[in-house]
Design a protein around this motif. Structure first.
Motif, short mmCIF file in Angstrom:
data_model
loop_
_atom_site.label_atom_id
_atom_site.label_comp_id
_atom_site.label_asym_id
_atom_site.label_seq_id
_atom_site.Cartn_x
_atom_site.Cartn_y
_atom_site.Cartn_z
N PHE A 179 0.81 -1.22 0.00
CA PHE A 179 0.00 0.00 0.00
C PHE A 179 0.85 1.28 0.00
N GLY A 180 1.84 1.31 0.88
CA GLY A 180 2.61 2.54 1.04
C GLY A 180 3.32 2.98 -0.23
N LEU A 181 4.06 2.08 -0.84
CA LEU A 181 4.82 2.43 -2.04
C LEU A 181 3.89 2.84 -3.19
N ARG A 182 2.77 2.16 -3.34
CA ARG A 182 1.85 2.49 -4.43
C ARG A 182 1.23 3.87 -4.25
N MET A 183 0.91 4.22 -3.03
CA MET A 183 0.31 5.53 -2.78
C MET A 183 1.32 6.66 -2.92
N MET A 184 2.60 6.34 -2.75
CA MET A 184 3.64 7.36 -2.78
C MET A 184 4.32 7.49 -4.14
N VAL A 185 3.76 6.88 -5.18
CA VAL A 185 4.43 6.86 -6.49
C VAL A 185 4.83 8.24 -7.00
N PRO A 186 3.94 9.27 -6.99
CA PRO A 186 4.38 10.60 -7.48
C PRO A 186 5.58 11.14 -6.73
N ALA A 187 5.61 10.96 -5.41
CA ALA A 187 6.76 11.43 -4.64
C ALA A 187 8.00 10.61 -4.97
N LEU A 188 7.85 9.31 -5.15
CA LEU A 188 9.00 8.46 -5.46
C LEU A 188 9.59 8.81 -6.82
N VAL A 189 8.72 9.10 -7.78
CA VAL A 189 9.20 9.50 -9.11
C VAL A 189 9.98 10.80 -9.01
N THR A 190 9.48 11.74 -8.20
CA THR A 190 10.18 13.02 -8.02
C THR A 190 11.55 12.81 -7.39
N VAL A 191 11.59 12.00 -6.35
CA VAL A 191 12.87 11.73 -5.67
C VAL A 191 13.84 11.05 -6.62
N PHE A 192 13.35 10.05 -7.35
CA PHE A 192 14.22 9.32 -8.28
C PHE A 192 14.79 10.26 -9.33
N LEU A 193 13.94 11.11 -9.90
CA LEU A 193 14.40 12.00 -10.96
C LEU A 193 15.41 13.01 -10.44
N PHE A 194 15.12 13.62 -9.30
CA PHE A 194 16.05 14.59 -8.72
C PHE A 194 17.39 13.93 -8.39
N GLN A 195 17.33 12.74 -7.82
CA GLN A 195 18.56 12.05 -7.45
C GLN A 195 19.33 11.61 -8.68
N PHE A 196 18.62 11.12 -9.70
CA PHE A 196 19.27 10.68 -10.93
C PHE A 196 20.00 11.85 -11.60
N VAL A 197 19.30 12.98 -11.75
CA VAL A 197 19.90 14.14 -12.39
C VAL A 197 21.08 14.65 -11.56
N GLY A 198 20.92 14.68 -10.24
CA GLY A 198 22.01 15.16 -9.38
C GLY A 198 23.26 14.30 -9.49
N ILE A 199 23.07 12.98 -9.51
CA ILE A 199 24.23 12.08 -9.62
C ILE A 199 24.82 12.14 -11.03
N TRP A 200 23.96 12.19 -12.03
CA TRP A 200 24.43 12.24 -13.42
C TRP A 200 25.29 13.47 -13.67
N ASN A 201 24.90 14.60 -13.09
CA ASN A 201 25.64 15.85 -13.30
C ASN A 201 26.75 16.07 -12.28
N ASN A 202 26.87 15.17 -11.31
CA ASN A 202 27.87 15.36 -10.25
C ASN A 202 29.28 15.29 -10.83
N TYR A 203 30.07 16.25 -10.46
CA TYR A 203 31.45 16.32 -10.97
C TYR A 203 32.47 16.27 -9.85
N PHE A 204 32.21 16.98 -8.76
CA PHE A 204 33.23 17.15 -7.73
C PHE A 204 33.54 15.85 -7.00
#
Length: 272
Positions: A179-204
């Motif tokens: 139940f929990g993960l299914r109800m939180m899908v929009p938030a999980l997608v947001t977290v995944f995308l922000f984290q993916f972009v942050g790691i992908w662009n990470n340089y330092f």
């Protein structure tokens, strides 16, 4: 009209650099300096992209795979950990819950560059520098994702549903995954995308952690190519072509995942 004009300016601010990258990736080194920067010259996009993937035995393919591992694996694990932690803080009432949440908020305020050097010193002590884990392990933690999942879980996971599932004999992990993960899908997608972009662009972080070129992500590899243009001008073509290829996964990810946001917004409007 004022709002529309502001939105147009903001859109142009973000899209003009992307347009320049597309144009630059189609040019030869000579055309980069002899033609208008915002207009096409003699099109040789295919030749540039082919050179990107074939140079130095296909090292760019290795960098691309490394970035997918760092960003994809790191974002996936970070999203799950943030979801589990946020769900726990939202659903369970325990002593020290507000203190834990306050520490998470403090972590959101700390920039990643401030923790890079302590992480390097710690990893060097245990022999993890210049390995995949030196970049992956720090990517598994997302204070922002933890914070967002805590807020979202508190809003969409009803306590009555959790209690009903417990009365039916479901365990806490089953309730969370069913139940929990299914109800939180929009938030999980947001977290995944922000984290993916942050790691992908990470340089330092990769810069201080990695010395082996075989472990480089795309960001570090492109900067390495860019540093050689004074000696070998053809690296301009490699760099611009590589930059164009590097933004393709981000665009694809945004297009694929945006439907989950729309679904979350629709769900919220119906509940309202």
């Amino acid at each position: 009209m004022i709002v529309t004009a502001v939105l147009v300016l903001v859109a142009a601010y973000f899209l003009v650099p992307v347009y320049w990258v597309v144009v630059a990736a189609t040019k030869s080194t000579e055309d980069l300096f002899t033609t208008n920067g915002f207009w096409f010259g003699d099109l040789q996009l295919w030749e540039n992209v082919r050179s990107v993937f074939s140079y130095d035995g296909g090292i760019f393919v290795r960098w691309f795979a490394n970035s997918m591992l760092y960003a994809g694996g790191g974002a996936l694990v970070a999203t799950y950990i943030a979801a589990a932690g946020g769900y726990a803080l939202a659903v369970y009432d325990f002593k020290g819950r507000n203190t834990v949440f306050g520490l998470v908020l403090g972590g959101v305020l700390v920039p990643g560059t401030a923790t890079a050097l302590p992480l390097f010193l710690m990893f060097s002590e245990i022999g993890l520098t210049d390995t995949y884990l030196s970049v992956l392990l720090p990517s598994f933690v997302s204070p922002f994702g933890f914070f967002l999942c805590r807020i979202y879980a508190g809003a969409v996971v009803p306590p009555s549903l959790v209690e009903s599932a417990r009365l039916d004999g479901a365990g806490e992990l089953r309730i969370f995954h069913t139940f929990g993960l299914r109800m939180m899908v929009p938030a999980l997608v947001t977290v995944f995308l922000f984290q993916f972009v942050g790691i992908w662009n990470n340089y330092f972080l990769p810069l201080i952690m990695l010395a082996d070129q075989e472990l480089y992500p795309i960001t570090l590899g492109l900067v390495n190519w860019r540093g050689q243009v004074d000696r070998l001008p053809e690296f301009y073509e490699l760099t611009t072509g590589g930059v164009l290829v590097s933004i393709v996964p981000l665009i694809v990810l945004m297009v694929v995942l945006q439907r989950f946001w729309r679904g979350g917004l629709t769900e919220g409007s119906v509940k309202g």
